[in-house]
Motif scaffolding. Structure first.
Motif, short mmCIF file in Angstrom:
data_model
loop_
_atom_site.label_atom_id
_atom_site.label_comp_id
_atom_site.label_asym_id
_atom_site.label_seq_id
_atom_site.Cartn_x
_atom_site.Cartn_y
_atom_site.Cartn_z
N ALA A 40 8.26 29.72 3.55
CA ALA A 40 8.87 28.67 4.38
C ALA A 40 9.84 27.82 3.57
N ALA A 41 9.74 27.95 2.23
CA ALA A 41 10.60 27.12 1.38
C ALA A 41 12.03 27.64 1.34
N TYR A 42 12.24 28.86 1.79
CA TYR A 42 13.55 29.48 1.61
C TYR A 42 14.15 30.00 2.90
N SER A 43 15.46 30.25 2.83
CA SER A 43 16.17 30.97 3.87
C SER A 43 16.22 32.44 3.44
N PRO A 44 16.53 33.35 4.38
CA PRO A 44 16.63 34.76 3.98
C PRO A 44 17.83 35.01 3.07
N VAL A 45 17.77 36.10 2.29
CA VAL A 45 18.87 36.50 1.41
C VAL A 45 20.20 36.54 2.18
N GLY A 46 20.17 37.13 3.38
CA GLY A 46 21.40 37.27 4.17
C GLY A 46 22.03 35.93 4.50
N TRP A 47 21.20 34.91 4.72
CA TRP A 47 21.77 33.59 5.02
C TRP A 47 22.50 33.05 3.79
N HIS A 48 21.92 33.26 2.62
CA HIS A 48 22.59 32.79 1.40
C HIS A 48 23.93 33.47 1.22
N LEU A 49 24.01 34.77 1.53
CA LEU A 49 25.28 35.48 1.38
C LEU A 49 26.34 34.88 2.31
N GLY A 50 25.95 34.66 3.57
CA GLY A 50 26.90 34.05 4.51
C GLY A 50 27.27 32.64 4.11
N HIS A 51 26.29 31.89 3.60
CA HIS A 51 26.55 30.51 3.17
C HIS A 51 27.56 30.47 2.01
N VAL A 52 27.45 31.43 1.10
CA VAL A 52 28.40 31.49 -0.02
C VAL A 52 29.82 31.70 0.51
N ALA A 53 29.98 32.65 1.44
CA ALA A 53 31.31 32.92 2.00
C ALA A 53 31.82 31.71 2.77
N ALA A 54 30.95 31.12 3.60
CA ALA A 54 31.39 29.99 4.43
C ALA A 54 31.78 28.80 3.55
N THR A 55 31.03 28.59 2.46
CA THR A 55 31.34 27.47 1.57
C THR A 55 32.66 27.71 0.84
N GLN A 56 32.87 28.96 0.41
CA GLN A 56 34.14 29.28 -0.24
C GLN A 56 35.31 29.05 0.73
N ALA A 57 35.13 29.48 1.98
CA ALA A 57 36.20 29.31 2.97
C ALA A 57 36.43 27.83 3.25
N ARG A 58 35.33 27.10 3.40
CA ARG A 58 35.47 25.69 3.76
C ARG A 58 36.24 24.91 2.70
N TRP A 59 35.99 25.20 1.43
CA TRP A 59 36.61 24.41 0.37
C TRP A 59 37.95 24.96 -0.08
N LEU A 60 38.04 26.27 -0.20
CA LEU A 60 39.26 26.83 -0.77
C LEU A 60 40.26 27.27 0.30
N LEU A 61 39.80 27.38 1.57
CA LEU A 61 40.71 27.78 2.64
C LEU A 61 40.60 26.79 3.80
N PRO A 62 40.83 25.50 3.56
CA PRO A 62 40.62 24.54 4.65
C PRO A 62 41.52 24.88 5.84
N GLY A 63 40.93 24.83 7.03
CA GLY A 63 41.71 25.12 8.23
C GLY A 63 41.76 26.60 8.58
N ASP A 64 41.32 27.47 7.68
CA ASP A 64 41.37 28.90 7.97
C ASP A 64 40.23 29.27 8.92
N PRO A 65 40.50 30.15 9.91
CA PRO A 65 39.44 30.55 10.86
C PRO A 65 38.24 31.19 10.18
N LEU A 66 38.41 31.70 8.96
CA LEU A 66 37.26 32.29 8.26
C LEU A 66 36.12 31.29 8.12
#
Ligand code: AVJ
Ligand code: FE
Length: 627
Positions: free
Chosen positions: A307-333
């Motif tokens: 219960a302490a963690y999210s699944p591996v797949g969520w972490h992978l998506g979170h990494v991509a979403a965080t990269q997009a949010r910070w390095l590609l502001p405004g991009d639909p990604l």
């Protein structure tokens, strides 16, 4: 000259086959400003597709068109990196093999396009006299180019932090030498160590020699990185390396006046150089993340072992979403999956309904690919008050941190987290430290997280620490002695936590190896064990002081400290308010790093933090005490 790093190619694909190849440039150059042909030799440093870090060096005093070796060298060797050049000797500088480039030492090779005016009359002597022994001895010929190479080696010998830093330091020294000897120089250079390729378009008091760069080549299917004095293909993929301007690169005072660089030493070329290095940094973090994800079959990426963690797949998506949010502001990604990968919008219990593994991998791939292209266009956002490259560094580190979570979750899924640390030598004895005035924290503004800053002076009383993390065998004595049943070793909160969670041993116990560092324990358990030993946990300041003085055995498990996670005096939150602030005062600090931590996060000032009852982590302790 040509420089290349990327997927395997043959030398001919860079040097002979392009429409405006180096071969053509040797007899029909377009942008040469001094000389007409490049007939005074040619050479190449070739990183072959074998596991060796050092390049194979080929140099010939003949013109490239007269060299009958070119046939087999060009066709038979798969390369993952190369530097190659055709030479036009500067009048007054020797015409002989020792002056033919590239120059190489160990894994680093170097090319210089340009000259130092009046080289023999003054700059040569001053340059050589300032060299350390190793760089001095590496010089075989007498050319100005090799002198510049020696400056680069000297910068590396003096501990430059990276290849680009060494290039910067060497060019800065060239500027000082030119100023003192009243000469000018053209110094467009390429430097490569087989994985990082650095290009700098630079001159002192003159216009720099041309330099172009491309991020894709028809010769290589995947992304590659290529510099060339003149575009190898006419299709627009090569762009001129120009003044950086804007938020990227140093301030530019103009390319043609001596000293115009001022504090910004790279008058031109900052763009191609910096972005190439950043790309390598993001690529390295991605490789580490994907290796971590490969620890668990993709079919199990939605599993949630605790219960302490999210699944591996969520972490992978979170990494991509965080990269997009910070390095590609405004991009639909950034919006592809709505707020699903934003921890603020989706609670841990709702993170299992994941996109398919191929979609997650595509998302990661597309995001990185788009970032690479933006880096190329210098369109990476900056954070006010921080260096222009801060976000790239912090996004790479964020990816490395989540790669650790991924490895930990994979280990939890397979019920082996408690056994995952490498078997360590038995923890014999303790190390003593005299204490005194020390500095903790980190002022590297491009690399440090907000909670590591500002660096600060502390006073530490004399103390000792275990010379290795406590092993499972040592911890077993505490378990067998009834340590979990005796209230006297526990803080009141710890005792309540132990009862409420019915804890009688570390997580995963007794499936452990006695010689390994004890792992999967909470702060409460670490603290109780230390008291039972008649000792205590080290404070953060003690731990960091010890680490800077050479504390052995780090990097097996995170080590709980006595300290609460609190801001250092003068703390300023960035890049966003809630990165560290929400956890101050309620979480305890861990130091050091585990078997799953990337070495880049192993810097002495790095702080990790968890609530004191958290134990689904590769965390243990060492004891400490006053002297
Ligand atoms: C430093 C481990 C507490 O991974 O949860 C990652 C760092 N912050 N993404 C975590 C973090 C946002 C954090 N820890
Ligand atoms: Fe995160």
């Amino acid at each position: 000259m040509v420089g290349y790093v990327g997927p395997p190619v043959r030398l001919a694909q860079l040097v002979i086959e392009p429409p405006h190849s180096l071969y053509v440039q040797s007899y029909r150059p377009r942008e040469m400003t001094s000389g007409v042909v490049n007939a005074d030799g040619w050479g190449a440093a070739l990183w072959l597709d074998d596991a060796k870090a050092e390049p194979a060096l080929y140099r010939s005093p003949q013109p490239i068109w007269a060299d009958s070796n070119l046939g087999w060298i060009g066709d038979r060797l798969p390369l993952t990196a190369a530097l190659a050049a055709v030479r036009s000797a500067t009048p007054g500088i020797a015409y002989e093999l020792s002056c033919v480039q590239p120059f190489a030492r160990g894994r680093v090779a170097f090319l210089h396009n340009g000259f130092v005016t009046g080289w023999q009359r003054g700059p040569a002597r001053m340059l050589r006299e300032g060299l350390g022994d190793a760089a001095y001895q590496a010089v075989q010929g007498g050319s100005d180019s090799e002198g510049l190479f020696a400056l680069l080696l000297d910068a590396l010998d003096r501990g430059a932090a990276s290849l680009p830093d060494a290039v910067r330091a060497a060019l800065r020294r060239l500027e000082r030498i030119c100023a003192r000897t009243e000469t000018t120089a053209v110094a467009t250079v390429l430097v490569c160590d087989g994985s990082v390729l650095v290009g700098a378009r630079h001159a002192v008091g003159l216009l720099p020699a041309s330099l172009y760069a491309a991020a894709t080549l028809p010769a290589a299917r995947e992304l590659a990185w290529c510099f060339a004095s003149e575009p190898l293909w006419p299709d627009g993929r090569f762009r001129e390396v120009v003044d950086a301007g804007g938020p990227i690169g140093p301030p530019c005072g103009g390319a043609s006046r001596r000293g115009a660089a001022g504090g910004g030493h790279l008058v031109r070329g900052a763009r191609g150089m910096e972005t190439g290095v950043w790309r390598a940094e993001l690529d390295e973090a991605r490789a580490f993340l994907l290796r971590a994800a490969a620890c668990l079959p993709a079919a199990r990426w939605a599993e949630r072992p605790s219960a302490a963690y999210s699944p591996v797949g969520w972490h992978l998506g979170h990494v991509a979403a965080t990269q997009a949010r910070w390095l590609l502001p405004g991009d639909p990604l950034g919006e592809r999956f709505g707020g699903f990968f934003d921890p603020a919008q989706t609670s841990k219990t709702e993170r299992s309904d994941l996109p398919a593994p191929v979609q997650l991998l595509e998302y990661l791939g597309e995001t990185l690919e788009t970032v690479r292209r933006r880096l190329w266009d210098c369109a990476v956002p900056a954070v006010p008050g921080l260096p222009h490259d801060f976000l790239v560094h912090s996004i790479a580190q964020h990816e490395l941190q989540h790669a650790e979570h991924v490895q930990v979750i994979a280990a939890l899924c397979e019920r082996r987290l408690q056994r995952a640390a490498p078997a360590a030598a038995p923890a014999a004895g303790r190390v003593e430290f005299a204490g005194g005035d020390a500095t903790i924290g980190c002022d590297d503004v491009a690399e440090a997280y907000d909670n590591e800053r500002p660096a600060q002076a502390v006073r530490v009383a004399p103390f000792w620490m275990d010379s290795a993390p406590v092993t499972a065998g040592q911890f077993a004595e505490f378990v067998q002695a009834g340590g979990y049943r005796s209230e006297r070793w526990w803080t009141p909160e710890g005792w309540r936590w132990r009862a409420a969670n019915e804890v009688g041993a570390p997580l995963g116990w007794p499936d452990v190896q006695p010689g390994q560092a004890v792992s999967c324990i909470s702060w409460y358990e670490a603290d109780a064990y230390a008291r039972w030993r008649g000792a205590r946990l080290p404070t953060e300041a003690e731990w960091e002081t010890a680490r800077r003085a050479g504390l052995p055995g780090c990097g097996q498990v995170w080590e709980w400290t006595a300290s609460w996670f609190l801001p250092y005096p003068g703390f300023r939150p960035y890049p966003y308010d809630r990165y560290s602030t929400p956890w101050f005062g309620t979480h305890r600090v861990l130091r050091g790093g585990s078997w799953a931590t990337h070495s880049r996060l192993g810097r002495p000032s790095f702080r990790n933090w968890y609530v004191p009852g958290f134990r689904e982590i590769p965390a243990g302790l060492r004891c400490a005490g006053d002297l």
